[in-house]
Scaffold this active site. Structure first.
Site, PDB file in Angstrom:
ATOM      1  N   TYR A  89     -17.127  -1.174 -22.599  1.00 53.61           N
ATOM      2  CA  TYR A  89     -17.784  -1.276 -21.285  1.00 53.61           C
ATOM      3  C   TYR A  89     -16.781  -0.984 -20.171  1.00 53.61           C
ATOM      4  O   TYR A  89     -17.087  -0.303 -19.205  1.00 53.61           O
ATOM      5  CB  TYR A  89     -18.402  -2.666 -21.088  1.00 53.61           C
ATOM      6  CG  TYR A  89     -19.296  -2.715 -19.876  1.00 53.61           C
ATOM      7  CD1 TYR A  89     -20.661  -2.478 -19.993  1.00 53.61           C
ATOM      8  CD2 TYR A  89     -18.763  -2.954 -18.603  1.00 53.61           C
ATOM      9  CE1 TYR A  89     -21.479  -2.475 -18.885  1.00 53.61           C
ATOM     10  CE2 TYR A  89     -19.582  -2.949 -17.482  1.00 53.61           C
ATOM     11  CZ  TYR A  89     -20.945  -2.710 -17.625  1.00 53.61           C
ATOM     12  OH  TYR A  89     -21.749  -2.702 -16.526  1.00 53.61           O
ATOM     13  N   PHE A 121     -29.235  22.863  -1.362  1.00 56.48           N
ATOM     14  CA  PHE A 121     -29.721  22.669  -2.721  1.00 56.48           C
ATOM     15  C   PHE A 121     -30.672  21.476  -2.680  1.00 56.48           C
ATOM     16  O   PHE A 121     -30.446  20.531  -1.926  1.00 56.48           O
ATOM     17  CB  PHE A 121     -28.606  22.463  -3.750  1.00 56.48           C
ATOM     18  CG  PHE A 121     -29.192  22.413  -5.138  1.00 56.48           C
ATOM     19  CD1 PHE A 121     -29.680  23.573  -5.714  1.00 56.48           C
ATOM     20  CD2 PHE A 121     -29.360  21.216  -5.804  1.00 56.48           C
ATOM     21  CE1 PHE A 121     -30.330  23.531  -6.946  1.00 56.48           C
ATOM     22  CE2 PHE A 121     -30.004  21.174  -7.043  1.00 56.48           C
ATOM     23  CZ  PHE A 121     -30.480  22.333  -7.616  1.00 56.48           C
ATOM     24  N   ARG A 181     -38.228  29.300  -7.380  1.00 53.56           N
ATOM     25  CA  ARG A 181     -37.236  28.907  -6.377  1.00 53.56           C
ATOM     26  C   ARG A 181     -37.668  29.532  -5.065  1.00 53.56           C
ATOM     27  O   ARG A 181     -37.140  30.527  -4.603  1.00 53.56           O
ATOM     28  CB  ARG A 181     -35.820  29.374  -6.753  1.00 53.56           C
ATOM     29  CG  ARG A 181     -35.280  28.750  -8.026  1.00 53.56           C
ATOM     30  CD  ARG A 181     -34.599  27.393  -7.838  1.00 53.56           C
ATOM     31  NE  ARG A 181     -35.505  26.262  -7.798  1.00 53.56           N
ATOM     32  CZ  ARG A 181     -35.096  24.994  -7.841  1.00 53.56           C
ATOM     33  NH1 ARG A 181     -33.824  24.690  -7.932  1.00 53.56           N
ATOM     34  NH2 ARG A 181     -35.952  24.012  -7.774  1.00 53.56           N
ATOM     35  N   PHE A 209     -41.509  20.202  -6.467  1.00 53.64           N
ATOM     36  CA  PHE A 209     -41.596  21.269  -7.485  1.00 53.64           C
ATOM     37  C   PHE A 209     -41.622  20.734  -8.907  1.00 53.64           C
ATOM     38  O   PHE A 209     -42.165  21.364  -9.796  1.00 53.64           O
ATOM     39  CB  PHE A 209     -40.423  22.242  -7.323  1.00 53.64           C
ATOM     40  CG  PHE A 209     -39.092  21.568  -7.259  1.00 53.64           C
ATOM     41  CD1 PHE A 209     -38.568  21.148  -6.049  1.00 53.64           C
ATOM     42  CD2 PHE A 209     -38.372  21.325  -8.416  1.00 53.64           C
ATOM     43  CE1 PHE A 209     -37.346  20.497  -5.999  1.00 53.64           C
ATOM     44  CE2 PHE A 209     -37.152  20.683  -8.376  1.00 53.64           C
ATOM     45  CZ  PHE A 209     -36.639  20.265  -7.157  1.00 53.64           C
TER      46      PHE A 209
END
Ligand code: P71
Length: 461
Positions: free
Chosen positions: A77, A129, A387, A453
């Site tokens: 961990y 983006f 796109r 999208f």
């Protein structure tokens, strides 16, 4: 027309050791599948897909070295040795000082945006983006596009269409003052522009400008090694440098980075945030435990971090990039032979069809790129991605963004498909192109609030 001879020198520097069998389908099955998916390729079960060019994200084939490194994963961990190995690789190949692992790129974007953006500040960037801009907006920032105009023109042959327009940036700084600029994001090999590179000269000029004005440069380094390959091919003074050297030089001109390791770094999951600034690191190390996990795993298994460490090294190899970018170029050249309108120069991670030119009779409000992606799937089972206006989404005030680029992206996963697969793809695009006049647009019948999208649904007009 003189036929261009396509060079074969991009042949793969690897061979296959294991294969994944693909299913083929009938046209009737595909018509049914895409209808059920609301004409959205994101909603197709991958079982119904023959050649999957939806994305190059997390779809790479790992090497035998990466798979064997995974066996060394330290799943502790806290204080995992695997984190140390990943951190060491990032420092060595990218040169950043402090590293925070995250489950993928957007996890890093979330942390960085929350740390560096004050409400009402501007965040300039070389084209948006989707996830990056959304995290900036959720943190109260206002995105401003400062990419050169050439990037918005699919036919412009500028060799570095990813470049920042320093005049646009300066106008923003003059208008609002440098203290209203949170930082500037520079993406290498700009995705939404069609996988277009930034030049080293531009990065240097930007570095000078931002140092003068006290503005940080944050590097979206998701596809930095592909960008480095283009610099090696196109920029004077870099022809004899290695991708590895060029990558380091790019990173040295920035203050920090966000990375989706699912692309360049040849893995299926993972990412990180990097910074040279201790205060930013300290804050990120605090915040990462809220969203991702402890600062020595950030949502990743130890084995994932091992695969990233090896993948980074393989990604900065010249022969790897020659084959990677070479395959994309091969597909693009094939499409050009059929007269299909694509974004040029051909990009680093995929071929982008200009849907506005392909379907001039379908207005942007009827989603030409979304329509075309559905038609390609029906024709051959090749999955691509919209796109265009669907991806661009809405502004914080609710209005639709109207991007100039309305594209269908044929994204090539790394080390996955063969040259014959590329032929199938080009032939399918050509068949749809022949029948383009019969294709009708669509209406959106379901629209999610964020990143629409992914889950939007459509019906044929
Ligand atoms: C791509 C993706 C994955 C994706 C993301 C959103 C919509 C559709 C597909 C992811 C990127 C990227 C750049 C430049 C940050 C991310 C986020 N690209 N910057 O192209 O290309 O990284 O997916 O690991 O969260 O298909 P993440």
């Amino acid at each position: 027309m003189k036929k261009k001879i396509i060079p074969r020198s991009w042949a793969e520097p690897y061979r296959m050791k294991m294969v994944e069998l693909l299913k083929t389908t009938t046209r009737a099955q595909r018509v049914n599948a895409i209808k059920k998916a609301g004409y959205n390729t994101f909603l197709l079960p991958s079982e119904d897909v023959y050649i999957d060019l939806l994305t190059d994200s997390g779809t790479n084939a790992m090497s035998d070295r990466q798979w064997s490194a995974m066996m060394l994963g330290d799943e502790a961990y806290a204080g995992s040795k695997s984190f140390e190995r990943m951190e060491k690789a990032i420092r060595k190949f990218y040169g950043y000082k402090y590293i925070i692992p995250t489950h993928q790129g957007r996890g890093a974007e979330n942390l960085l945006s929350q740390i560096l953006i004050k409400k009402g500040q501007y965040v300039p960037g070389n084209m948006y983006f989707t996830t990056t801009r959304l995290h900036q907006e959720l943190a109260g920032g206002i995105f401003a596009d400062v990419i050169i105009d050439e990037a918005h023109d699919p036919k412009n042959l500028h060799p570095f269409k990813g470049n920042v327009d320093i005049n646009k940036l300066d106008a923003l700084v003059k208008k609002h003052g440098a203290d209203k600029i949170a930082y500037i994001t520079v993406a290498t090999n700009v995705n939404m522009a069609g996988g277009q590179p930034v030049s080293m000269a531009n990065l240097r000029e930007l570095r000078t400008y931002t140092l003068q004005h006290g503005i940080k440069v944050i590097h979206d380094m998701t596809r930095v090694a592909e960008n480095a390959w283009f610099i090696k091919q196109r920029e004077e003074g870099y022809e004899n440098k290695t991708v590895r050297e060029i990558v380091l030089e790019i990173c040295s001109l920035t203050d920090g980075a966000t990375m989706s390791a699912k692309k360049d770094a040849l893995v299926n999951i993972g990412g990180f945030m990097a910074t040279n600034d201790y205060e930013v690191y300290e804050e990120a190390r605090n915040l990462v435990v809220v969203y991702e996990g402890l600062h020595t795993y950030g949502g990743l298994a130890g084995r994932d971090m091992e695969a990233i460490a090896v993948g980074i090294k393989e990604s900065v190899d010249d022969n790897h990039q020659r084959a990677r970018v070479g395959q994309v170029e091969y597909l693009g050249e094939r499409m050009k032979l059929y007269g299909i309108p694509i974004v040029e120069p051909i990009g680093g991670h995929g071929v982008f069809i200009d849907a506005k030119e392909f379907l001039p009779h379908v207005p942007q409000g009827q989603f030409p790129a979304q329509t075309l992606a559905a038609e390609i799937f029906i024709d051959s089972g090749v999955r691509t991605m919209e796109r265009g206006i669907v991806s661009a989404g809405r502004k914080p005030n609710g209005e639709n963004y109207h991007p100039n680029l309305e594209l269908v992206r044929f994204t090539i996963p790394r080390r996955v498909y063969t040259q014959a697969h590329m032929d199938v793809v080009a032939e399918s695009a050509a068949r749809v192109f022949e029948n383009r006049k019969k294709i009708k647009g669509m209406v959106m019948i379901y629209e999610p609030k964020y990143l629409r999208f992914f889950q939007a649904r459509f019906e044929k007009l």
